[in-house]
Design a protein around this motif. Structure first.
Motif, PDB file in Angstrom:
ATOM      1  N   TRP A  65       0.842  -1.211   0.000  1.00  0.00           N
ATOM      2  CA  TRP A  65       0.000   0.000   0.000  1.00  0.00           C
ATOM      3  C   TRP A  65       0.869   1.249   0.000  1.00  0.00           C
ATOM      4  O   TRP A  65       1.777   1.390   0.826  1.00  0.00           O
ATOM      5  N   ASN A  66       0.574   2.176  -0.907  1.00  0.00           N
ATOM      6  CA  ASN A  66       1.279   3.448  -0.968  1.00  0.00           C
ATOM      7  C   ASN A  66       0.442   4.504  -0.252  1.00  0.00           C
ATOM      8  O   ASN A  66      -0.642   4.865  -0.724  1.00  0.00           O
ATOM      9  N   PRO A  67       0.880   5.020   0.883  1.00  0.00           N
ATOM     10  CA  PRO A  67       0.092   5.985   1.645  1.00  0.00           C
ATOM     11  C   PRO A  67       0.103   7.396   1.063  1.00  0.00           C
ATOM     12  O   PRO A  67      -0.532   8.279   1.619  1.00  0.00           O
ATOM     13  N   LYS A  68       0.809   7.588  -0.026  1.00  0.00           N
ATOM     14  CA  LYS A  68       0.805   8.913  -0.653  1.00  0.00           C
ATOM     15  C   LYS A  68       0.675   8.777  -2.165  1.00  0.00           C
ATOM     16  O   LYS A  68       1.614   9.051  -2.918  1.00  0.00           O
ATOM     17  N   PRO A  69      -0.501   8.374  -2.639  1.00  0.00           N
ATOM     18  CA  PRO A  69      -0.709   8.241  -4.081  1.00  0.00           C
ATOM     19  C   PRO A  69      -0.615   9.592  -4.785  1.00  0.00           C
ATOM     20  O   PRO A  69      -0.903  10.632  -4.196  1.00  0.00           O
ATOM     21  N   GLY A  70      -0.244   9.552  -6.055  1.00  0.00           N
ATOM     22  CA  GLY A  70       0.009  10.788  -6.789  1.00  0.00           C
ATOM     23  C   GLY A  70      -1.142  11.302  -7.626  1.00  0.00           C
ATOM     24  O   GLY A  70      -1.015  12.351  -8.281  1.00  0.00           O
ATOM     25  N   SER A  71      -2.284  10.614  -7.625  1.00  0.00           N
ATOM     26  CA  SER A  71      -3.462  11.088  -8.352  1.00  0.00           C
ATOM     27  C   SER A  71      -4.697  10.431  -7.749  1.00  0.00           C
ATOM     28  O   SER A  71      -4.615   9.332  -7.188  1.00  0.00           O
ATOM     29  N   VAL A  72      -5.843  11.106  -7.859  1.00  0.00           N
ATOM     30  CA  VAL A  72      -7.070  10.647  -7.191  1.00  0.00           C
ATOM     31  C   VAL A  72      -8.261  10.790  -8.137  1.00  0.00           C
ATOM     32  O   VAL A  72      -8.475  11.858  -8.718  1.00  0.00           O
ATOM     33  N   ALA A  73      -9.034   9.716  -8.270  1.00  0.00           N
ATOM     34  CA  ALA A  73     -10.312   9.766  -8.985  1.00  0.00           C
ATOM     35  C   ALA A  73     -11.413   9.397  -8.004  1.00  0.00           C
ATOM     36  O   ALA A  73     -11.252   8.468  -7.209  1.00  0.00           O
ATOM     37  N   ALA A  74     -12.521  10.122  -8.045  1.00  0.00           N
ATOM     38  CA  ALA A  74     -13.629   9.889  -7.111  1.00  0.00           C
ATOM     39  C   ALA A  74     -14.855   9.375  -7.847  1.00  0.00           C
ATOM     40  O   ALA A  74     -15.178   9.853  -8.946  1.00  0.00           O
ATOM     41  N   ILE A 301     -11.397  11.830   7.693  1.00  0.00           N
ATOM     42  CA  ILE A 301     -11.523  10.376   7.857  1.00  0.00           C
ATOM     43  C   ILE A 301     -10.800   9.655   6.726  1.00  0.00           C
ATOM     44  O   ILE A 301     -10.055   8.689   6.947  1.00  0.00           O
ATOM     45  N   ALA A 302     -11.012  10.126   5.503  1.00  0.00           N
ATOM     46  CA  ALA A 302     -10.378   9.492   4.352  1.00  0.00           C
ATOM     47  C   ALA A 302      -8.864   9.601   4.428  1.00  0.00           C
ATOM     48  O   ALA A 302      -8.137   8.623   4.168  1.00  0.00           O
ATOM     49  N   TYR A 303      -8.373  10.777   4.790  1.00  0.00           N
ATOM     50  CA  TYR A 303      -6.922  10.978   4.846  1.00  0.00           C
ATOM     51  C   TYR A 303      -6.277  10.074   5.899  1.00  0.00           C
ATOM     52  O   TYR A 303      -5.215   9.490   5.661  1.00  0.00           O
ATOM     53  N   ARG A 304      -6.929   9.954   7.046  1.00  0.00           N
ATOM     54  CA  ARG A 304      -6.416   9.061   8.077  1.00  0.00           C
ATOM     55  C   ARG A 304      -6.316   7.626   7.577  1.00  0.00           C
ATOM     56  O   ARG A 304      -5.329   6.927   7.831  1.00  0.00           O
ATOM     57  N   THR A 305      -7.340   7.178   6.892  1.00  0.00           N
ATOM     58  CA  THR A 305      -7.377   5.800   6.421  1.00  0.00           C
ATOM     59  C   THR A 305      -6.330   5.551   5.342  1.00  0.00           C
ATOM     60  O   THR A 305      -5.628   4.541   5.352  1.00  0.00           O
ATOM     61  N   VAL A 306      -6.229   6.473   4.397  1.00  0.00           N
ATOM     62  CA  VAL A 306      -5.329   6.290   3.259  1.00  0.00           C
ATOM     63  C   VAL A 306      -3.870   6.345   3.696  1.00  0.00           C
ATOM     64  O   VAL A 306      -3.027   5.599   3.178  1.00  0.00           O
ATOM     65  N   THR A 307      -3.547   7.205   4.654  1.00  0.00           N
ATOM     66  CA  THR A 307      -2.146   7.393   5.023  1.00  0.00           C
ATOM     67  C   THR A 307      -1.693   6.528   6.203  1.00  0.00           C
ATOM     68  O   THR A 307      -0.519   6.550   6.570  1.00  0.00           O
ATOM     69  N   ALA A 308      -2.620   5.773   6.776  1.00  0.00           N
ATOM     70  CA  ALA A 308      -2.246   4.915   7.907  1.00  0.00           C
ATOM     71  C   ALA A 308      -1.302   3.793   7.456  1.00  0.00           C
ATOM     72  O   ALA A 308      -1.403   3.292   6.328  1.00  0.00           O
ATOM     73  N   THR A 309      -0.411   3.413   8.331  1.00  0.00           N
ATOM     74  CA  THR A 309       0.521   2.321   8.025  1.00  0.00           C
ATOM     75  C   THR A 309      -0.236   1.013   7.815  1.00  0.00           C
ATOM     76  O   THR A 309       0.104   0.219   6.940  1.00  0.00           O
ATOM     77  N   GLU A 310      -1.278   0.797   8.621  1.00  0.00           N
ATOM     78  CA  GLU A 310      -2.087  -0.397   8.518  1.00  0.00           C
ATOM     79  C   GLU A 310      -3.550   0.004   8.317  1.00  0.00           C
ATOM     80  O   GLU A 310      -3.989   1.063   8.783  1.00  0.00           O
ATOM     81  N   PRO A 311      -4.336  -0.817   7.643  1.00  0.00           N
ATOM     82  CA  PRO A 311      -5.757  -0.507   7.457  1.00  0.00           C
ATOM     83  C   PRO A 311      -6.502  -0.584   8.771  1.00  0.00           C
ATOM     84  O   PRO A 311      -6.039  -1.211   9.736  1.00  0.00           O
ATOM     85  N   PRO A 312      -7.693   0.034   8.866  1.00  0.00           N
ATOM     86  CA  PRO A 312      -8.495  -0.045  10.099  1.00  0.00           C
ATOM     87  C   PRO A 312      -8.808  -1.481  10.447  1.00  0.00           C
ATOM     88  O   PRO A 312      -8.970  -2.336   9.568  1.00  0.00           O
ATOM     89  N   ALA A 313      -8.895  -1.750  11.727  1.00  0.00           N
ATOM     90  CA  ALA A 313      -9.203  -3.118  12.179  1.00  0.00           C
ATOM     91  C   ALA A 313     -10.621  -3.506  11.782  1.00  0.00           C
ATOM     92  O   ALA A 313     -11.516  -2.674  11.757  1.00  0.00           O
TER      93      ALA A 313
END
Length: 313
Positions: A65-74, A301-313
């Motif tokens: 998992w890359n916690p800092k992706p370089g582009s985003v599509a929603a 919430i999204a930023y926390r999830t995307v940049t976390a070292t591990e996914p939410p439990a």
């Protein structure tokens, strides 16, 4: 102006706004709440800047998992389009939690890419009023952008129907989400996916029912499966609301399960479902969609999830 002359004018304004809202109820199911006039909470602070200023961890070799992706599509529905966050009955994608450019919201894309690159390296394919059955088409469009991250927020409209009977069956919801992931993988096999849980619509009802203005707007047809007859606490109404909440919980289980089968997908662990939106974080026009302040909370919430070292439990 005296209090006696002010109140009739205020009632006329509410009535006018309600008439305009009624014209869009057939096309859009919605959610709403109270905020300041521009949708920004004056009491609660805007999204904290500390999250994006802290060092971002490097990709985890174990998870890939890359916690800092370089582009985003929603992809998604009216929440991701910023509907009713800036003005009545209008999309406002600039305040979208996912890809918006608004400085008060500080969208996920802004936090990841910075303000300079957000316009060129993010895309919003969400459609107001969309349900899960329409997500495969949106995913196909997102895949064409070859994004490093795709955000998904979909499901509220599947539960927000005119009746419980019309809610999307769980099996159909699952089939459409699985088809969406296949569409993405066909065009963008390495894209990461952030999946937001469906908000708790019953908690929305329990908050908004204390406000007379919210109930007047809801009575025009907003999310009737949950919000109709907001003051009715009889057995049938209670059972109806419980059925809607149970369906939302089932949708979230589908999102979690399908996401878990894809190593490049992260579900938020139910964070959006558990978030307690306050009046200032909901639209003043429909008491359903997030205001600017609410959009900022979704971005956090999204930023926390995307940049976390591990996914939410």
């Amino acid at each position: 102006m005296t209090e006696r002359t002010t109140r009739p004018r205020m009632r006329r304004r509410v009535a006018g706004a309600a008439a305009l809202l009624f014209s869009a109820v057939a096309a859009l199911t919605g959610c709403g709440g109270e905020s300041s006039g521009d949708g920004v909470s004056r009491d609660a602070p805007a999204a904290s800047s500390s999250s994006s200023s802290s060092p971002t961890p490097s990709p985890s070799p174990a998870s890939g998992w890359n916690p800092k992706p370089g582009s985003v599509a929603a992809v998604g529905d009216s929440i991701t389009r910023g509907f009713d966050a800036c003005s009545m009955l209008a999309d406002c994608p600039e305040v979208s939690w996912a890809t918006g450019t608004d400085s008060l919201v500080r969208s996920l894309a802004v936090r990841l890419l910075g303000t300079t690159d957000v316009t060129d390296r993010s895309w919003n394919h969400a459609v107001s009023g969309a349900r899960m059955v329409q997500l495969p088409e949106q995913m196909a469009l997102a895949a064409k952008e070859r994004p490093e991250l795709v955000t998904v927020m979909m499901g509220a409209n599947d539960a927000c129907r005119d009746s419980v009977r019309l809610m999307t069956p769980v099996a159909d919801f699952r089939a459409s989400f699985e088809a969406s992931m296949r569409q993405l993988r066909a065009g963008a096999p390495k894209a990461q996916v952030y999946v937001a849980s469906v908000p708790d619509l019953k908690r929305l009802w329990s908050t908004g029912r204390l406000d007379e203005g919210a109930k007047r707007i809801w009575s025009l047809g907003v999310c009737r499966s949950m919000l109709a007859d907001a003051d009715d606490l009889g057995p049938a109404a209670v059972a109806r609301r419980d059925a809607v909440r149970d369906r939302v919980v089932a949708y979230n289980e589908v999102l979690r399960d399908v996401c878990a089968k894809d190593r490049r997908c992260r579900y938020d662990g139910g964070a959006v479902f558990e978030f307690r939106f306050t009046g200032t974080q909901l639209s003043p026009w429909d008491w359903f969609h997030p205001s600017r302040d609410g959009q900022a909370r979704l971005a956090e919430i999204a930023y926390r999830t995307v940049t976390a070292t591990e996914p939410p439990a």
